[in-house]
Design a protein around this motif. Structure first.
Motif, PDB file in Angstrom:
ATOM      1  N   GLN A  57      10.155  -3.725  11.603  1.00 46.71           N
ATOM      2  CA  GLN A  57       9.267  -3.310  12.686  1.00 46.71           C
ATOM      3  C   GLN A  57       7.873  -3.002  12.156  1.00 46.71           C
ATOM      4  O   GLN A  57       6.870  -3.309  12.813  1.00 46.71           O
ATOM      5  CB  GLN A  57       9.842  -2.083  13.388  1.00 46.71           C
ATOM      6  CG  GLN A  57       8.975  -1.571  14.530  1.00 46.71           C
ATOM      7  CD  GLN A  57       9.550  -0.335  15.190  1.00 46.71           C
ATOM      8  OE1 GLN A  57      10.600   0.153  14.785  1.00 46.71           O
ATOM      9  NE2 GLN A  57       8.862   0.184  16.193  1.00 46.71           N
ATOM     10  N   LEU A  58       7.785  -2.408  10.969  1.00 51.65           N
ATOM     11  CA  LEU A  58       6.495  -1.992  10.430  1.00 51.65           C
ATOM     12  C   LEU A  58       5.654  -3.181   9.998  1.00 51.65           C
ATOM     13  O   LEU A  58       4.431  -3.206  10.206  1.00 51.65           O
ATOM     14  CB  LEU A  58       6.722  -1.041   9.249  1.00 51.65           C
ATOM     15  CG  LEU A  58       5.502  -0.269   8.750  1.00 51.65           C
ATOM     16  CD1 LEU A  58       5.055   0.730   9.806  1.00 51.65           C
ATOM     17  CD2 LEU A  58       5.821   0.438   7.446  1.00 51.65           C
ATOM     18  N   LEU A  59       6.287  -4.184   9.389  1.00 51.02           N
ATOM     19  CA  LEU A  59       5.540  -5.296   8.809  1.00 51.02           C
ATOM     20  C   LEU A  59       5.452  -6.505   9.724  1.00 51.02           C
ATOM     21  O   LEU A  59       4.887  -7.526   9.330  1.00 51.02           O
ATOM     22  CB  LEU A  59       6.186  -5.711   7.482  1.00 51.02           C
ATOM     23  CG  LEU A  59       6.233  -4.636   6.395  1.00 51.02           C
ATOM     24  CD1 LEU A  59       6.878  -5.181   5.144  1.00 51.02           C
ATOM     25  CD2 LEU A  59       4.838  -4.118   6.088  1.00 51.02           C
ATOM     26  N   PRO A  64       1.697 -12.278   6.013  1.00 48.72           N
ATOM     27  CA  PRO A  64       2.658 -12.343   4.892  1.00 48.72           C
ATOM     28  C   PRO A  64       2.116 -11.768   3.590  1.00 48.72           C
ATOM     29  O   PRO A  64       2.885 -11.299   2.755  1.00 48.72           O
ATOM     30  CB  PRO A  64       2.933 -13.851   4.764  1.00 48.72           C
ATOM     31  CG  PRO A  64       2.693 -14.393   6.133  1.00 48.72           C
ATOM     32  CD  PRO A  64       1.567 -13.574   6.703  1.00 48.72           C
ATOM     33  N   GLY A  65       0.798 -11.785   3.407  1.00 48.84           N
ATOM     34  CA  GLY A  65       0.246 -11.207   2.181  1.00 48.84           C
ATOM     35  C   GLY A  65       0.482  -9.716   2.063  1.00 48.84           C
ATOM     36  O   GLY A  65       0.513  -9.181   0.946  1.00 48.84           O
ATOM     37  N   GLY A  66       0.645  -9.030   3.197  1.00 49.14           N
ATOM     38  CA  GLY A  66       0.889  -7.592   3.154  1.00 49.14           C
ATOM     39  C   GLY A  66       2.348  -7.218   3.053  1.00 49.14           C
ATOM     40  O   GLY A  66       2.676  -6.027   2.946  1.00 49.14           O
ATOM     41  N   GLU A 225      -5.693  -4.283   8.573  1.00 54.01           N
ATOM     42  CA  GLU A 225      -7.115  -4.592   8.703  1.00 54.01           C
ATOM     43  C   GLU A 225      -7.668  -5.286   7.463  1.00 54.01           C
ATOM     44  O   GLU A 225      -8.720  -5.922   7.541  1.00 54.01           O
ATOM     45  CB  GLU A 225      -7.910  -3.322   8.955  1.00 54.01           C
ATOM     46  CG  GLU A 225      -7.655  -2.662  10.300  1.00 54.01           C
ATOM     47  CD  GLU A 225      -8.481  -1.409  10.477  1.00 54.01           C
ATOM     48  OE1 GLU A 225      -9.227  -1.052   9.534  1.00 54.01           O
ATOM     49  OE2 GLU A 225      -8.395  -0.783  11.547  1.00 54.01           O
ATOM     50  N   ASN A 226      -6.980  -5.151   6.344  1.00 53.15           N
ATOM     51  CA  ASN A 226      -7.554  -5.617   5.073  1.00 53.15           C
ATOM     52  C   ASN A 226      -6.795  -6.759   4.441  1.00 53.15           C
ATOM     53  O   ASN A 226      -7.101  -7.140   3.298  1.00 53.15           O
ATOM     54  CB  ASN A 226      -7.625  -4.439   4.086  1.00 53.15           C
ATOM     55  CG  ASN A 226      -8.626  -3.384   4.527  1.00 53.15           C
ATOM     56  OD1 ASN A 226      -9.824  -3.547   4.379  1.00 53.15           O
ATOM     57  ND2 ASN A 226      -8.127  -2.284   5.084  1.00 53.15           N
ATOM     58  N   VAL A 227      -5.781  -7.298   5.108  1.00 50.50           N
ATOM     59  CA  VAL A 227      -5.052  -8.453   4.544  1.00 50.50           C
ATOM     60  C   VAL A 227      -5.147  -9.625   5.507  1.00 50.50           C
ATOM     61  O   VAL A 227      -5.419  -9.453   6.687  1.00 50.50           O
ATOM     62  CB  VAL A 227      -3.575  -8.101   4.268  1.00 50.50           C
ATOM     63  CG1 VAL A 227      -3.469  -7.051   3.191  1.00 50.50           C
ATOM     64  CG2 VAL A 227      -2.857  -7.648   5.520  1.00 50.50           C
TER      65      VAL A 227
END
Length: 227
Positions: A57-59, A64-66, A225-227
């Protein structure tokens, strides 16, 4: 009396040595360790299911990079959840009521997300400081405001967790003290107060779980926001 209410937030010491390290490390022995067998017991299966569902749920909204952060975010969630709930037991110490510990968790994780954004996509990361279509006279002001809001994020993470848990523990202790004082004087009122204390304890269990989830959820949003 006021000092005694806040004594519960002092780190316990033994021979002058703070025991906060033991308070942080020992709860890990409560969790079952994975085995090499094909079939697991019910507790281990439930634990694996919870971690899998939470991570999924979180990801889900993150690129995919994160997804490399899955292990560390799930571990942080379990850590905060364990500390918050065990701190509600009598005669225990809650490490997550310490602002130093929460800031020690919030600042490195927030800084890691910012560094990842600056390294992988610096233009996109800096673009958050200035929304598209901003009028020219407002550009300097908005850049300053967005920069301040960026640096306030770790402070908000740490203070939110500390303030919610500290307020809940103080309220529980105040109501419990009132119930003990009123018991010989007004038993009926004391019983009503004890009922309120029980309901508040259930609420604080929910708050402990929600605050752990919110802490990790906000970190995942910063990562998104950063990936």
């Amino acid at each position: 009396m006021m000092l005694s209410f806040f004594d519960q937030f002092m780190s316990p010491t033994f021979l002058g040595i703070p025991l906060i390290v033991l308070a942080v490390a020992l709860p890990w022995v409560l969790y079952p360790t994975p085995a090499q067998r094909w079939l697991n017991n019910r507790l281990l299966t439930l634990q694996n299911w919870f971690i899998f569902r939470f991570t999924q749920q979180l990801l889900l909204p993150i690129n995919p990079g994160g997804h490399k952060w899955a292990t560390i975010l799930a571990s942080l969630m379990v850590f905060l959840l364990t500390m918050n709930i065990l701190g509600l037991l009598p005669y225990t110490f809650t490490p997550t009521t310490q602002l130093s510990l929460n800031m020690g968790l919030a600042v490195p994780f927030w800084l890691a997300t910012v560094i990842i954004g600056m390294r992988n996509q610096p233009t996109h990361a800096l673009g958050h400081l200035l929304p598209e279509g901003t009028p020219t006279p407002l550009i300097p002001v908005l850049i300053i405001i967005e920069t301040i809001s960026l640096f306030i994020r770790p402070l908000a993470l740490g203070v939110r967790l500390t303030a919610n848990l500290t307020a809940g523990h103080l309220l529980i202790q105040l109501i419990a003290t009132a119930a003990f004082v009123l018991l010989p004087l007004m038993p009926t009122v004391a019983i009503l107060t004890a009922t309120l204390l029980f309901l508040l304890t259930l609420l604080e269990v929910a708050v402990a779980m929600i605050q752990a989830y919110v802490f990790v959820l906000l970190l995942s949003l910063y990562l998104q926001e950063n990936v």
